[in-house]
Design an enzyme around this catalytic site. Structure first.
Site, mmCIF file in Angstrom:
data_model
loop_
_atom_site.group_PDB
_atom_site.id
_atom_site.type_symbol
_atom_site.label_atom_id
_atom_site.label_comp_id
_atom_site.label_asym_id
_atom_site.label_seq_id
_atom_site.Cartn_x
_atom_site.Cartn_y
_atom_site.Cartn_z
ATOM 1 N N SER A 197 -9.961 -0.624 6.022
ATOM 2 C CA SER A 197 -9.316 -0.387 4.732
ATOM 3 C C SER A 197 -8.615 -1.585 4.126
ATOM 4 O O SER A 197 -8.192 -1.525 2.974
ATOM 5 C CB SER A 197 -8.318 0.770 4.856
ATOM 6 O OG SER A 197 -8.991 1.972 5.137
ATOM 7 N N LYS B 62 0.858 -1.189 0.000
ATOM 8 C CA LYS B 62 0.000 0.000 0.000
ATOM 9 C C LYS B 62 0.894 1.238 0.000
ATOM 10 O O LYS B 62 1.948 1.266 0.672
ATOM 11 C CB LYS B 62 -0.905 -0.015 1.229
ATOM 12 C CG LYS B 62 -1.902 1.131 1.285
ATOM 13 C CD LYS B 62 -2.798 1.011 2.521
ATOM 14 C CE LYS B 62 -3.849 2.116 2.560
ATOM 15 N NZ LYS B 62 -4.728 2.016 3.743
ATOM 16 N N SER C 277 -9.216 1.983 2.132
ATOM 17 C CA SER C 277 -8.297 2.771 1.327
ATOM 18 C C SER C 277 -7.211 1.954 0.647
ATOM 19 O O SER C 277 -6.421 2.488 -0.131
ATOM 20 C CB SER C 277 -7.657 3.855 2.195
ATOM 21 O OG SER C 277 -6.981 3.294 3.309
#
Length: 548
Positions: A208, A109, A184
């Protein structure tokens, strides 16, 4: 106290009184001269410390070089899921081949530090942050023989759960590019779903990891708070920060957790009970052994005195959380799909019951207010804990300007304003939210004393069509409201939570021919990721979610 020439210092009585006025007080006139001298001395000390070299872990870029770093072309990035492509692996092929992640392609990420590689954090408030250190999870992947293949797009400041907020553009869902892949950790989920990565490391402050897992049909784990060190990862809020594994199947998820978990000696999010690396369970081996013995749903059976007798087992107890379906925005068809999937544990020999945690219904409200403290990170105020501070990130972020504020995605801007208001008008609020979540943790623990896992929908709906980036703030909030109802509480309480795909349904608005993944969330006791994995693997071995 450092001796300074007050006449040459920018500190004077006006600066002193302006500083005091920030908390609504005034320095008495007869003490002004003394306080001016002391503040001038303090400023001198501050300047001297700022000029010192920072102390950051230095990665071994000779052993683990960064090769072929580039921004992918639109043709190679049709879902906007890649932020940066790069190859990082152990130069020693024999060492790499011996690792448990040997040959596995791992994406990160884009809030995880990888030295020498841009970290965009999903925003264009700044565009030139290149970390100088590697996150601990990066080091552990490389030491385990994994191959890091790049950084995956994340949502703006990792603060939004719909995949339309990143500076890189909307991250389309593999089942329909116009629909959200959630966030996210949006890019991580998509790259796994389309086969461009074998494993991913996501981040989770309100769902997320689990939300993208549910929307794109993969497996995502938010581990017990602190099990995986957060060192070297851009923080949202220190009490909510989790990082963890994402994968296409349960065994690979367990494999990555085995490589990542354990105390690092730096991150004090790693609370009492966090195992050392040597004492992290060998999840894949334990799962494979239980699978071979047809014992995935067997758990130890303690005596009345609470002592586990060697070899004594009973069948797992699965609790369907009643409150997990009590949200106004819940698609009743999705709830029925998850409840049907949960009852299938009974077909495998488990005991399935309904349980109730009334406080679960209050968690979204308390969590919304607690999240305002994320403004502290946006203001460079993250302090009070002993960990690695990414001071170079703060240098890029501050000071705020109108230009920077205008570039904020509306959700982050709203968090900043809400936090500033709460600090001034409700200074006790942040502390109270933690007290209330400690109470809620005890409620979940009481339920988990009666069952081994809690089950509920991961999300209240399947992937929606994304709004345009320039939609109004209220439109974005309306689109998002309720999505984290079942995920966010466990960021605050710290319980491990795993999302697995359990079926497919069409979106409420149609078309009926489009079938989208449904996520089932399993929640367990602190440090008991193994039981979550055993339940998930037993279910996944027995049922094909794409046919349900």
């Amino acid at each position: 106290m450092t001796t300074v020439n007050v006449d040459q210092s920018p500190i004077n009585r006006n600066v002193l009184q302006q500083t005091a006025a920030k908390i609504g007080v005034k320095v008495p006139e007869d003490q002004e001269a003394a306080f001016v001298t002391m503040l001038a001395s303090a400023r001198e000390a501050m300047e001297q410390v700022i000029e010192m070299d920072d102390f950051m872990p230095v990665p071994d870029t000779t052993k683990y070089p960064r090769i072929d770093m580039h921004a992918p072309s639109p043709e190679d990035n049709s879902y906007n899921a890649w932020a940066t492509k790069v190859t990082v692996q152990n130069n020693n092929q024999d060492e790499a081949a011996a690792g448990i992640l040997s040959g596995k392609r791992v994406v990160l990420k884009d809030n995880i530090c990888l030295a020498g590689v841009p970290c965009y954090f999903g925003t264009d408030v700044f565009t030139d942050w290149v970390p100088t250190t590697d996150a601990i999870v990066v080091t552990r992947v490389l030491e385990a023989g994994g191959i890091i293949t790049g950084k995956a797009t994340c949502e703006n400041f990792c603060a939004y759960a719909i995949s339309n907020s990143s500076r890189h553009g909307p991250v389309g869902n593999p089942y329909d590019k116009t629909r959200s892949s959630a966030g996210s950790s949006s890019g991580c989920g998509v790259l796994l779903a389309i086969g461009e990565a074998d494993l991913a490391i996501g981040g989770d402050q309100g769902g997320s990891i689990r939300l993208p897992a549910a929307h794109v049909g993969i497996v995502g784990l938010k581990p017990t708070f602190g099990l995986v060190p957060y060192t070297g990862i851009a923080s949202n809020e220190v009490s909510l920060d989790h990082t963890g594994p994402m994968s296409r199947d349960v065994l690979d998820n367990a494999l990555l957790l085995r490589a990542l978990a354990g105390v690092d000696g730096i991150d004090d999010r790693q609370i009492a009970g966090t195992p050392s690396c040597a004492h992290v369970p060998d999840y894949p081996a334990l799962l494979t052994a239980a699978r071979g013995a047809h014992a995935l749903l067997d758990v130890s059976a303690p005596t009345a005195a609470g002592i586990a007798e060697p070899g004594a087992t009973r069948k797992m107890r699965v609790g369907i959380l009643r409150e997990g379906g009590l949200i106004q925005t819940m698609d009743p068809r999705l709830l029925a799909c998850v409840e049907s999937a949960a009852k299938k544990f009974g077909e495998l020999g488990a005991e399935v019951v309904e349980v109730s945690v009334p406080g679960h219904l209050k968690a979204p409200l308390i969590g919304r207010v607690q999240r305002f403290s994320q403004s502290n990170n946006l203001l460079g105020r993250a302090s009070g804990t002993r960990q690695l501070y990414l001071t170079d990130f703060i240098e890029k972020l501050l000071p705020w300007s109108q230009e920077k504020f205008n570039k904020l995605f509306p959700v982050s801007a709203n968090i900043l304003l809400n936090g500033l208001y709460a600090d001034e008008h409700f200074p006790q609020l942040h502390g109270k939210t933690h007290n209330l979540f400690r109470k809620l943790r005890l409620e979940y623990d009481a339920a988990l004393a009666k069952v081994d896992i809690l089950v509920m929908p991961t999300t209240p709906w399947v992937a929606k069509v994304m709004l345009p980036r320039d939609a109004s703030l209220l439109e974005h909030f309306g689109d998002y409201n309720g999505l984290t109802f079942n995920t966010q509480p466990f960021n605050n309480t710290g319980h491990p939570a795993l999302s697995i795909p359990c079926g497919m349904i069409s979106p409420l608005e149609g078309p009926e021919t489009l079938r989208l993944p449904v996520g089932m969330q399993l929640v367990g006791k602190y440090w008991d990721e193994l039981t979550l994995y055993k339940a998930a693997l037993a279910w996944s071995d027995a049922f094909n979610w794409k046919e349900l």
